[in-house]
Design an enzyme around this catalytic site. Structure first.
Site, PDB file in Angstrom:
ATOM      1  N   TYR A 157      76.595 -64.940  36.695  1.00 42.05           N
ATOM      2  CA  TYR A 157      76.788 -65.594  35.476  1.00 42.05           C
ATOM      3  C   TYR A 157      77.369 -66.717  35.002  1.00 42.05           C
ATOM      4  O   TYR A 157      76.508 -67.902  34.269  1.00 42.05           O
ATOM      5  CB  TYR A 157      77.378 -64.825  34.723  1.00 42.05           C
ATOM      6  CG  TYR A 157      76.221 -64.725  33.018  1.00 42.05           C
ATOM      7  CD1 TYR A 157      75.118 -64.875  32.427  1.00 42.05           C
ATOM      8  CD2 TYR A 157      77.471 -64.908  32.009  1.00 42.05           C
ATOM      9  CE1 TYR A 157      75.483 -65.545  31.041  1.00 42.05           C
ATOM     10  CE2 TYR A 157      77.225 -65.384  30.591  1.00 42.05           C
ATOM     11  CZ  TYR A 157      76.288 -65.266  30.043  1.00 42.05           C
ATOM     12  OH  TYR A 157      75.410 -65.430  29.005  1.00 42.05           O
ATOM     13  N   LYS A 161      75.655 -70.722  34.387  1.00 41.35           N
ATOM     14  CA  LYS A 161      75.980 -71.319  33.410  1.00 41.35           C
ATOM     15  C   LYS A 161      76.628 -72.494  33.692  1.00 41.35           C
ATOM     16  O   LYS A 161      76.350 -73.286  33.080  1.00 41.35           O
ATOM     17  CB  LYS A 161      76.799 -70.437  31.871  1.00 41.35           C
ATOM     18  CG  LYS A 161      75.608 -68.734  31.410  1.00 41.35           C
ATOM     19  CD  LYS A 161      74.449 -69.974  30.595  1.00 41.35           C
ATOM     20  CE  LYS A 161      73.821 -68.158  29.756  1.00 41.35           C
ATOM     21  NZ  LYS A 161      73.176 -68.919  28.950  1.00 41.35           N
TER      22      LYS A 161
END
Length: 253
Positions: A157, A161
């Site tokens: 993740y 991002k």
């Protein structure tokens, strides 16, 4: 003109049915924008659509699974047909898996990348082609503090991002010549249905509050939405290529 006035504009918000996406859609509508809600389940957004209409704005609900890019292009075309050209795009869809980096599989990594990063790139590309032909627009990507600092157990993740944040810079530099501004916001933990399971663990919640180093509280969706509306609107006319942390001081520590 008031710096946050979006009267006469059309905004598309992905993953708009709840949480941060819902708050963004409502805030943009409150500041004058007609709203295209890009959602997985169009039937589940009737109340939100009615709330937007009650603000005096038009609304279109289009089915968008952001991992299905051909389907997204069809949905975007339908939104444009109903509301007119898109002036503001908010790439809100994203998500991750909580796993030690030693255990992340290719399948999990690819799923996070497709949901969070690949979708942001190609939806932005499709909408920007239209924005180029209509004289410009504003794109706001929902990144995360996870793209700025390492969060243990969230390597896939965090990577996705961080890529969104750098993509924001790349697109801003390339597309500024067309009058297209591209920015991102990077929120900390916010009270939503998605974060509720983790934040319901009192030890995790207290550790999170402590790490939000200046304000020591969990965020609200409306606090993210207000920043998105600012970046989308004319008050941010000289702002592009930036990623604004909305993190209560977490990344300042």
């Amino acid at each position: 003109m008031h710096p946050t006035t979006l009267d006469g504009s059309v905004a598309l918000v992905t993953a708009a049915s709840r949480g941060i996406g819902r708050a963004i859609a409502l805030d943009l509508a409150a500041h004058g924008a007609d709203i295209a809600l890009g959602v997985r389940d169009p039937e589940g957004t009737a109340a939100l659509a009615d709330e937007i209409r009650s603000l005096g704005r038009r609304v279109a609900v289009v089915g968008m699974d952001v991992t299905d890019l051909p389907g997204c292009r069809t949905a975007i075309d339908a939104a444009v047909e109903e509301l007119g050209p898109i002036d503001v795009l908010v790439n809100n869809a994203g998500g991750g898996v909580v796993e030690d980096a030693m255990d992340v599989t290719e399948e999990h990594f690819d799923a996070v990348w497709a949901l969070t990063t690949k979708s942001t790139f190609f939806i932005s590309q499709y909408v920007a082609r239209q924005m180029r032909s209509t004289g410009g627009g504003s794109i706001v990507n929902i990144a995360s503090q996870a793209g700025l600092v390492a969060l243990p157990g969230e390597s896939a993740y965090c990577t996705s991002k961080a890529a969104v944040i750098h993509l924001t810079k790349c697109l801003a530099v390339e597309w500024g010549q067309y009058g297209i501004r591209v920015n991102a916001v990077a929120p900390t933990f916010v009270e939503t249905d998605g974060t509720a399971p983790a934040l319901s663990d009192e030890a995790f919640r207290q550790d999170t509050v402590e790490r939000i180093a200046a304000l020591h509280r969990i965020g609200a969706p409306e606090e993210v939405a207000a920043a998105v509306t600012f970046l989308a609107g004319p008050g941010a006319s000289l702002v592009t290529g930036t990623a604004l942390p909305i993190d209560g001081g977490w990344t300042a520590r």
